[in-house]
Structure formats: structure tokens, C-alpha cells
Design a protein around this motif. Structure first.
Motif, PDB file in Angstrom:
ATOM      1  N   VAL A  88      -3.908  10.193   2.631  1.00  0.00           N
ATOM      2  CA  VAL A  88      -4.919   9.168   2.887  1.00  0.00           C
ATOM      3  C   VAL A  88      -4.307   7.768   2.969  1.00  0.00           C
ATOM      4  CG1 VAL A  88      -5.499   8.955   0.420  1.00  0.00           C
ATOM      5  CG2 VAL A  88      -7.168   8.270   2.156  1.00  0.00           C
ATOM      6  N   MET A  89      -3.298   7.477   2.154  1.00  0.00           N
ATOM      7  CA  MET A  89      -2.677   6.153   2.156  1.00  0.00           C
ATOM      8  C   MET A  89      -1.828   5.941   3.410  1.00  0.00           C
ATOM      9  SD  MET A  89      -3.886   4.864  -0.615  1.00  0.00           S
ATOM     10  CE  MET A  89      -2.909   3.483  -1.239  1.00  0.00           C
ATOM     11  N   VAL A  90      -1.143   6.993   3.823  1.00  0.00           N
ATOM     12  CA  VAL A  90      -0.325   6.901   5.039  1.00  0.00           C
ATOM     13  C   VAL A  90      -1.217   6.717   6.255  1.00  0.00           C
ATOM     14  CG1 VAL A  90       1.355   8.094   6.492  1.00  0.00           C
ATOM     15  CG2 VAL A  90       1.487   8.310   4.000  1.00  0.00           C
ATOM     16  N   LYS A  91      -2.298   7.487   6.319  1.00  0.00           N
ATOM     17  CA  LYS A  91      -3.238   7.366   7.447  1.00  0.00           C
ATOM     18  C   LYS A  91      -3.847   5.972   7.518  1.00  0.00           C
ATOM     19  CE  LYS A  91      -6.119  10.786   8.232  1.00  0.00           C
ATOM     20  NZ  LYS A  91      -7.082  11.879   7.970  1.00  0.00           N
ATOM     21  N   GLU A  92      -4.163   5.422   6.354  1.00  0.00           N
ATOM     22  CA  GLU A  92      -4.756   4.088   6.317  1.00  0.00           C
ATOM     23  C   GLU A  92      -3.750   3.032   6.786  1.00  0.00           C
ATOM     24  OE1 GLU A  92      -7.767   1.247   5.794  1.00  0.00           O
ATOM     25  OE2 GLU A  92      -7.853   3.455   5.840  1.00  0.00           O
ATOM     26  N   ALA A  93      -2.488   3.170   6.357  1.00  0.00           N
ATOM     27  CA  ALA A  93      -1.456   2.226   6.784  1.00  0.00           C
ATOM     28  C   ALA A  93      -1.283   2.261   8.295  1.00  0.00           C
ATOM     29  CB  ALA A  93      -0.133   2.550   6.089  1.00  0.00           C
ATOM     30  N   LEU A  94      -1.196   3.445   8.857  1.00  0.00           N
ATOM     31  CA  LEU A  94      -1.017   3.577  10.306  1.00  0.00           C
ATOM     32  C   LEU A  94      -2.237   3.043  11.061  1.00  0.00           C
ATOM     33  CD1 LEU A  94       0.619   7.129  10.394  1.00  0.00           C
ATOM     34  CD2 LEU A  94       1.752   4.920  10.767  1.00  0.00           C
ATOM     35  N   LYS A  95      -3.404   3.287  10.518  1.00  0.00           N
ATOM     36  CA  LYS A  95      -4.640   2.783  11.127  1.00  0.00           C
ATOM     37  C   LYS A  95      -4.632   1.262  11.191  1.00  0.00           C
ATOM     38  CE  LYS A  95      -9.637   2.683  10.151  1.00  0.00           C
ATOM     39  NZ  LYS A  95     -10.685   3.144   9.195  1.00  0.00           N
ATOM     40  N   ARG A  96      -4.050   0.631  10.184  1.00  0.00           N
ATOM     41  CA  ARG A  96      -4.001  -0.831  10.121  1.00  0.00           C
ATOM     42  C   ARG A  96      -2.775  -1.407  10.849  1.00  0.00           C
ATOM     43  NH1 ARG A  96      -6.418  -3.223   4.910  1.00  0.00           N
ATOM     44  NH2 ARG A  96      -7.952  -1.682   4.224  1.00  0.00           N
ATOM     45  N   GLY A  97      -1.932  -0.534  11.394  1.00  0.00           N
ATOM     46  CA  GLY A  97      -0.722  -1.011  12.070  1.00  0.00           C
ATOM     47  C   GLY A  97       0.386  -1.424  11.125  1.00  0.00           C
ATOM     48  N   ILE A  98       0.327  -0.933   9.895  1.00  0.00           N
ATOM     49  CA  ILE A  98       1.355  -1.247   8.899  1.00  0.00           C
ATOM     50  C   ILE A  98       2.512  -0.265   9.053  1.00  0.00           C
ATOM     51  CG2 ILE A  98       1.859  -1.292   6.414  1.00  0.00           C
ATOM     52  CD1 ILE A  98      -1.107  -2.076   5.985  1.00  0.00           C
ATOM     53  N   PRO A  99       3.770  -0.720   9.170  1.00  0.00           N
ATOM     54  CA  PRO A  99       4.909   0.188   9.302  1.00  0.00           C
ATOM     55  C   PRO A  99       5.026   1.115   8.093  1.00  0.00           C
ATOM     56  CG  PRO A  99       5.560  -2.076   9.784  1.00  0.00           C
ATOM     57  CD  PRO A  99       4.175  -2.141   9.213  1.00  0.00           C
ATOM     58  N   VAL A 100       5.283   2.393   8.362  1.00  0.00           N
ATOM     59  CA  VAL A 100       5.477   3.392   7.314  1.00  0.00           C
ATOM     60  C   VAL A 100       6.944   3.804   7.327  1.00  0.00           C
ATOM     61  CG1 VAL A 100       4.853   5.684   6.470  1.00  0.00           C
ATOM     62  CG2 VAL A 100       3.101   4.198   7.483  1.00  0.00           C
ATOM     63  N   TRP A 101       7.681   3.361   6.313  1.00  0.00           N
ATOM     64  CA  TRP A 101       9.117   3.622   6.206  1.00  0.00           C
ATOM     65  C   TRP A 101       9.387   4.768   5.230  1.00  0.00           C
ATOM     66  CZ3 TRP A 101      12.030  -1.673   5.153  1.00  0.00           C
ATOM     67  CH2 TRP A 101      11.798  -2.545   6.220  1.00  0.00           C
ATOM     68  N   THR A 102      10.552   5.389   5.384  1.00  0.00           N
ATOM     69  CA  THR A 102      11.164   6.108   4.274  1.00  0.00           C
ATOM     70  C   THR A 102      12.254   5.193   3.723  1.00  0.00           C
ATOM     71  OG1 THR A 102      12.647   7.225   5.829  1.00  0.00           O
ATOM     72  CG2 THR A 102      10.699   8.439   5.117  1.00  0.00           C
ATOM     73  N   GLU A 103      12.779   5.521   2.549  1.00  0.00           N
ATOM     74  CA  GLU A 103      13.699   4.567   1.924  1.00  0.00           C
ATOM     75  C   GLU A 103      15.047   4.507   2.634  1.00  0.00           C
ATOM     76  OE1 GLU A 103      16.479   5.282  -0.484  1.00  0.00           O
ATOM     77  OE2 GLU A 103      16.401   7.293   0.371  1.00  0.00           O
ATOM     78  N   VAL A 104      15.297   5.403   3.589  1.00  0.00           N
ATOM     79  CA  VAL A 104      16.505   5.302   4.412  1.00  0.00           C
ATOM     80  C   VAL A 104      16.458   4.022   5.250  1.00  0.00           C
ATOM     81  CG1 VAL A 104      17.766   6.335   6.342  1.00  0.00           C
ATOM     82  CG2 VAL A 104      16.935   7.777   4.472  1.00  0.00           C
ATOM     83  N   GLU A 105      15.277   3.706   5.763  1.00  0.00           N
ATOM     84  CA  GLU A 105      15.122   2.459   6.509  1.00  0.00           C
ATOM     85  C   GLU A 105      15.368   1.261   5.605  1.00  0.00           C
ATOM     86  OE1 GLU A 105      14.034  -0.078   9.844  1.00  0.00           O
ATOM     87  OE2 GLU A 105      14.759   1.973   9.662  1.00  0.00           O
ATOM     88  N   LEU A 106      14.862   1.319   4.384  1.00  0.00           N
ATOM     89  CA  LEU A 106      15.129   0.248   3.421  1.00  0.00           C
ATOM     90  C   LEU A 106      16.631   0.135   3.170  1.00  0.00           C
ATOM     91  CD1 LEU A 106      14.308  -1.842   1.259  1.00  0.00           C
ATOM     92  CD2 LEU A 106      14.055   0.073  -0.345  1.00  0.00           C
ATOM     93  N   ALA A 107      17.288   1.266   2.990  1.00  0.00           N
ATOM     94  CA  ALA A 107      18.733   1.261   2.737  1.00  0.00           C
ATOM     95  C   ALA A 107      19.486   0.511   3.830  1.00  0.00           C
ATOM     96  CB  ALA A 107      19.251   2.698   2.633  1.00  0.00           C
TER      97      ALA A 107
END
Length: 451
Positions: A88-107
Motif C-alpha cells: 500500500v505504501m509503495v502504490k501510494e508513493a508511485l501514485k504521487r510520483g514519488i521515486p521508489v528506491w532500493t538502498e542500492v540507489e542510495l549507495a
């Protein structure tokens, strides 16, 4: 690349507190980034959440409240790779256009150190380990990270810009990358895997393709010339292509000719001096050589490792021999292809220990590789499917047990002198065990108890 510019004024929601989520939250907090953590496990049972809370991190446990997005004006969501996009949190982020990262991207944004990115349906742990060991043997500065051990962000946070970060990457991790750009990339192979997570083969391939997608002309893409899917996916990369092939002789790249391993048509070492068992490991070895030679590793270091390296834990790992019965732990065989390769490594009678999480697939693909299998010990959700497989193949001894510990004992009781007892489940472990490592360790312990 440091978080000072990209994340300093952002509000970050970390979703899921497994190893990678804990590392991401801890590092962001140290960097002064505003971070909020959300985890499903209740706070009183959640040791990681308690530690973060003591450090001053805001932690919300036990549910996934969507109002967090507005309450904290969330700009980026960093999720545990195992959390599905249906969350539900991932779907909401994508719905709002918020980037969904894994921590590899943070690295990637935490360091200027060069990354070596290694992925594939099978063989990536062995290849990652070989690359790291060869770089160490040549006194190159290298760290190992990702799916193989320490969270990538934790390694990147400590790395200096002259250290290579050798990173094993799953499709789950790669799917949440945007800018991640390895200096040297490798996609070993692509077979059907994790389709319950990605839903379609196309989505799975697109996730794997992320290893190549952001590379530039100054980078190197290592490509398996024997895999048509890999060569197709690699066309997106602008990097210099370095090829390897088990089947073809190459002027440029890694191959085998007249019993010799070659790179760019120059001898590296005789194939007979390689001690790593299994024909399938030739693919891993040639891919490794492409990577390390590109990174400047000397042949002497390659020879030193390949003449002594016998494999990684839980991947075709020899355990012991008891009364002339050889035990092998291949718990990392979480799909059919891996078990096919394991079975092809033996010409002696095999007692196969298999079963685990039911992803809805059958196991008919194993049939051509089961000629040496004299008995099947099965467990977990897929036990009925393996019983059906054994019956169709006319295997007389097929036994269902509750777990791998019982399977080790049952296999030993059915075995004869000279048999191979092989744990190669062809299934993920999550129906009964937290990880394939836990499953493999339970098997190893049970085997040693037989002594």
C-alpha cells in the motif's frame, strides 16, 4: 556523489527494516537527512526499530499509515527489495510520483568509489566472490557488498574513492534504481525466475537490464555471448562491450581454446588447473576473467584463486563423506535452472533432496536431467509436485518428510555406497525458512549429526 546535494533537503521514508532498510535509515540519520521509518513488525518485537528510535529516528511500526506521506511531506521512498510493489505504501508513493528506491540507489549517491555490478538468474554469488578474491589476491583495494552480504549503502558509506565496490545485485534491488551506474557491469544469464514478484517475463528482463542502462562510453559492459536474451538487453548500454563464451572461440573477450582459458586471445591459465567443480561454473569463470582483467588484475592472481577456490557456501558446497556417501549442500538452488546445473555435475547415483515454496510452476523441465537420480526426498509446499515427478519418471523411492533435517537422515537411510546425497531444492525457502542460508545450515548440521 554525496547526499549533501541530493538528499540534504529531502524527506525520506524508509519502508521495511531488514538489513538494507536498517543500514539506509542509520546512514541517512548520520548524514543529517530527515528520515522516517515504517515497518510492519510491532515495535515491541522489533529490535532494529528500537535501536533506531534510541538514536532519535522516528519509527512507525505495526501498520502502514498512508498519512505519513502528507505528515512528513515525503520526497523519496526507500524500500526493502523484498517488499512487493503491491504494498500500500509503495502504490501510494508511485501514485504521487514519488521515486521508489532500493538502498542500492542510495549507495550509489553516497560515494565516488567505482562499482562493479553483477547480476543474473544464476551464478552471481560465485562470480561476485571470485571477482573479490582475485582483486584481493592482486592487492587491489576492493569491498564486497549487496545481495551477497553487507548492505551496499553501508559499504558505500565507508568506501574511499580508490576502492572497488564489488556488488551482487538481484532483480529486486535493480528494479529500484534510477541513476545507479556501475563502472563495470555484468548480466550473466536470464531464465524464468521470480515471476511471482515481477508478474511477467518482460518486467523481470527490464529489471535485470538496469545493470546496463545508465552506463556511458567510459564504462565496460561484460556480456554473455551464449545468451541471446543477455545480448539483446545489453544493446541499451553505451559502454564498451567485452564478451565471453563457453561455446565459441573469440578474438576479443574470454573463451576456452585447446584446453586453455584465453582473454583477448592471450593465455590466462590451463583449464585443467581450475578446481571449481561443475561445467556450469565455466560461465562464471569466464565472466569473472572479463571483469578482473578489465580492472587490471594480473594473471598470477587469477591463477592463484582458480587453482584453490572450490565454491561458495550453499552453492554446490561439498559438506562431507560418511561411509562413502558424499553430501552436497546446494540450498542456493532456488529455481529449476540451478538444480538442472547441479544434477549435471554428477555421473554417480544421486539422491535428490528438493522442495520448498510453491510459486505455481511445475518441474517437468528437470526430467531430462534426472537420469542419475535413484531416489527423491521431498519437503515443503511443493512436496506433492516432486512426488508426481518421481512417479512419472518411474523412480521407485520417493519419500516425503517435514524438513531438510529429516531429509538428510532419510536420504542416508536409503543410500548405498558411492551415492551422492544432494540438497538442491529448485525452490525458494520461504515456506519453512527465513533464508536459503538457514535452510542450508540446517542441512549441514543434520549431516554432521549423522556421523
Amino acid at each position: 556523489m554525496d547526499t549533501e546535494g541530493l538528499l540534504q533537503n529531502q524527506n525520506v521514508l524508509v519502508l521495511g527494516l531488514a538489513k538494507s532498510g536498517y543500514a539506509a535509515a542509520s546512514i541517512l540519520h548520520k548524514k543529517g537527512v530527515h528520515v522516517v521509518v515504517n515497518d510492519q513488525l510491532p515495535f515491541e518485537k522489533n529490535e532494529s526499530a528500537q535501536i533506531l528510535a534510541e538514536k532519535g529516528v522516528e519509527v512507525i511500526c505495526g501498520s502502514h499509515p498512508i498519512e505519513l506521506f502528507d505528515l512528513h511531506s515525503i520526497d523519496i521512498l526507500i524500500k526493502n527489495p523484498g517488499i512487493r510493489y503491491e504494498n500500500v505504501m509503495v502504490k501510494e508513493a508511485l501514485k504521487r510520483g514519488i521515486p521508489v528506491w532500493t538502498e542500492v540507489e542510495l549507495a550509489y549517491h553516497l560515494t565516488d568509489a567505482p562499482f562493479i555490478g553483477i547480476t543474473g538468474s544464476n551464478g552471481k554469488t560465485t562470480t561476485t566472490t571470485l571477482v573479490y578474491e582475485m582483486m584481493k589476491a592482486d592487492a587491489k583495494k576492493a569491498l564486497v557488498a549487496g545481495n551477497i552480504g553487507t548492505a551496499a549503502s553501508e559499504v558505500a558509506y565507508q568506501a574511499t574513492e580508490d576502492e572497488w565496490i564489488v556488488t551482487e545485485l538481484s532483480s529486486f534491488q535493480l528494479m529500484g534504481t534510477y541513476a545507479f551506474r556501475p563502472k563495470i557491469s555484468l548480466l550473466l544469464n536470464v531464465f524464468d525466475a521470480h515471476l511471482d514478484y515481477h508478474h511477467t517475463r518482460e518486467n523481470y528482463e527490464l529489471a535485470k537490464q538496469q545493470i546496463y542502462r545508465n552506463q556511458s562510453e567510459t564504462d565496460v559492459a561484460v556480456v554473455n555471448l551464449d545468451d541471446d536474451v543477455v545480448t539483446r538487453l545489453a544493446t541499451c548500454s553505451k559502454a564498451e562491450k567485452v564478451y565471453f563464451s563457453v561455446k565459441q572461440e573469440l578474438e576479443h573477450g574470454a573463451c576456452i581454446k585447446d584446453g586453455m582459458i584465453l582473454f583477448h586471445n592471450e593465455p590466462v591459465m590451463p583449464l585443467k588447473d581450475v578446481v571449481l567443480p561443475g561445467e556450469h561454473n565455466l560461465e562464471n569463470i569466464l565472466a569473472t576473467i572479463c571483469i578482473v582483467k578489465t580492472a587490471g588484475v594480473a594473471n598470477q592472481a587469477i591463477q592463484k584463486v582458480l587453482s584453490s577456490f572450490k565454491g561458495v557456501r550453499h552453492r554446490m558446497q561439498y559438506v562431507t563423506t560418511i561411509k562413502d556417501r558424499m553430501f552436497y549442500n546446494d540450498s542456493k538452488a532456488t529455481n529449476i535452472l540451478a538444480t538442472k546445473k547441479a544434477l549435471s555435475s554428477f555421473d554417480k547415483p544421486v539422491i535428490l533432496l528438493a522442495g520448498g515454496l510453491d510459486r505455481g510452476n511445475g518441474f517437468d523441465e528437470l526430467k531430462p536431467h534426472m537420469n542419475s537420480v535413484k531416489a527423491i526426498i521431498t519437503f515443503g509446499e511443493t512436496a506433492p509436485k516432486f512426488e508426481k515427478l518421481g512417479k512419472e519418471l518411474g523412480i521407485q523411492q520417493v519419500k516425503r518428510v517435514d524438513n531438510v533435517e529429516q531429509a538428510a537422515s532419510a536420504a542416508f537411510n536409503l543410500s548405498d555406497t558411492g551415492d551422492v546425497i544432494l540438497l538442491s531444492p529448485a525452490c525458494a525457502s520461504w515456506d519453512q525458512y527465513k533464508t536459503f542460508e538457514e535452510r542450508g545450515d540446517m542441512f549441514i548440521n543434520a549431516v554432521h549429526m549423522l556421523k
